[in-house]
Design an enzyme around this catalytic site. Sequence first.
Site, PDB file in Angstrom:
ATOM      1  N   ALA A 130      -5.261 -14.166   1.023  1.00  0.00           N
ATOM      2  CA  ALA A 130      -6.022 -13.456  -0.003  1.00  0.00           C
ATOM      3  C   ALA A 130      -7.155 -12.659   0.622  1.00  0.00           C
ATOM      4  CB  ALA A 130      -6.595 -14.442  -1.017  1.00  0.00           C
ATOM      5  N   GLU A 139       6.464 -17.576   0.705  1.00  0.00           N
ATOM      6  CA  GLU A 139       6.987 -16.991  -0.526  1.00  0.00           C
ATOM      7  C   GLU A 139       6.067 -15.857  -0.921  1.00  0.00           C
ATOM      8  OE1 GLU A 139       8.530 -21.103  -0.430  1.00  0.00           O
ATOM      9  OE2 GLU A 139       6.449 -20.445  -0.553  1.00  0.00           O
ATOM     10  N   ASN A 165       5.386  -7.774  -5.257  1.00  0.00           N
ATOM     11  CA  ASN A 165       4.310  -7.476  -4.302  1.00  0.00           C
ATOM     12  C   ASN A 165       4.869  -6.752  -3.065  1.00  0.00           C
ATOM     13  OD1 ASN A 165       2.043  -7.349  -2.705  1.00  0.00           O
ATOM     14  ND2 ASN A 165       1.435  -9.467  -3.072  1.00  0.00           N
ATOM     15  N   TYR A 174       4.415  -8.127   5.827  1.00  0.00           N
ATOM     16  CA  TYR A 174       5.126  -9.218   6.475  1.00  0.00           C
ATOM     17  C   TYR A 174       6.260  -8.697   7.357  1.00  0.00           C
ATOM     18  CZ  TYR A 174       2.562 -12.047   3.084  1.00  0.00           C
ATOM     19  OH  TYR A 174       1.576 -12.616   2.333  1.00  0.00           O
TER      20      TYR A 174
END
Length: 148
Positions: free
Chosen positions: A74, A107, A112, A119
């Site tokens: 985050a 996950e 998103n 990633y």
Amino acid sequence: MGERLIRKMEIADVDQVMEVEKATFATPWPPDIFYQELLDNKHAFYFVMELDGKIIGYIGAWIVVDDMQITNVAVIPAYRGQKFGEMLFSYILQFAITLGVARLSLEVRKSNRIAQKMYRKFGLVPGGIREKYYADDQEDAIVMWVNL
């Protein structure tokens, strides 16, 4: 850009981490989960990113044997788009490698796309779908993983 520091999360950081959590997630974790992760979970590793002394993001993972599962990533919305998430992810990836972790997985919400793109930069590939994974809106999660 101000002075950046990535370091291990401490109990004293939970209040600031909660600010990041509330600004990021529709259903933020309550503080007691962070306390439990930091105090009672020997598999949990959490790191914060400070900018000029203020926590602006964090990342967490569990390591069991030689598998790392990212639990959360985050960054406060006002600081997104400045590569802070990439810096946190790169940091925990290097941490995992130094511990001899063989596989990393996570996950990510199907919607998103920004996170998925990040990633992929680190070599993660989709490995499956967890249907209705997210409790708040029943959105599917894409499982992504990479061999280290």
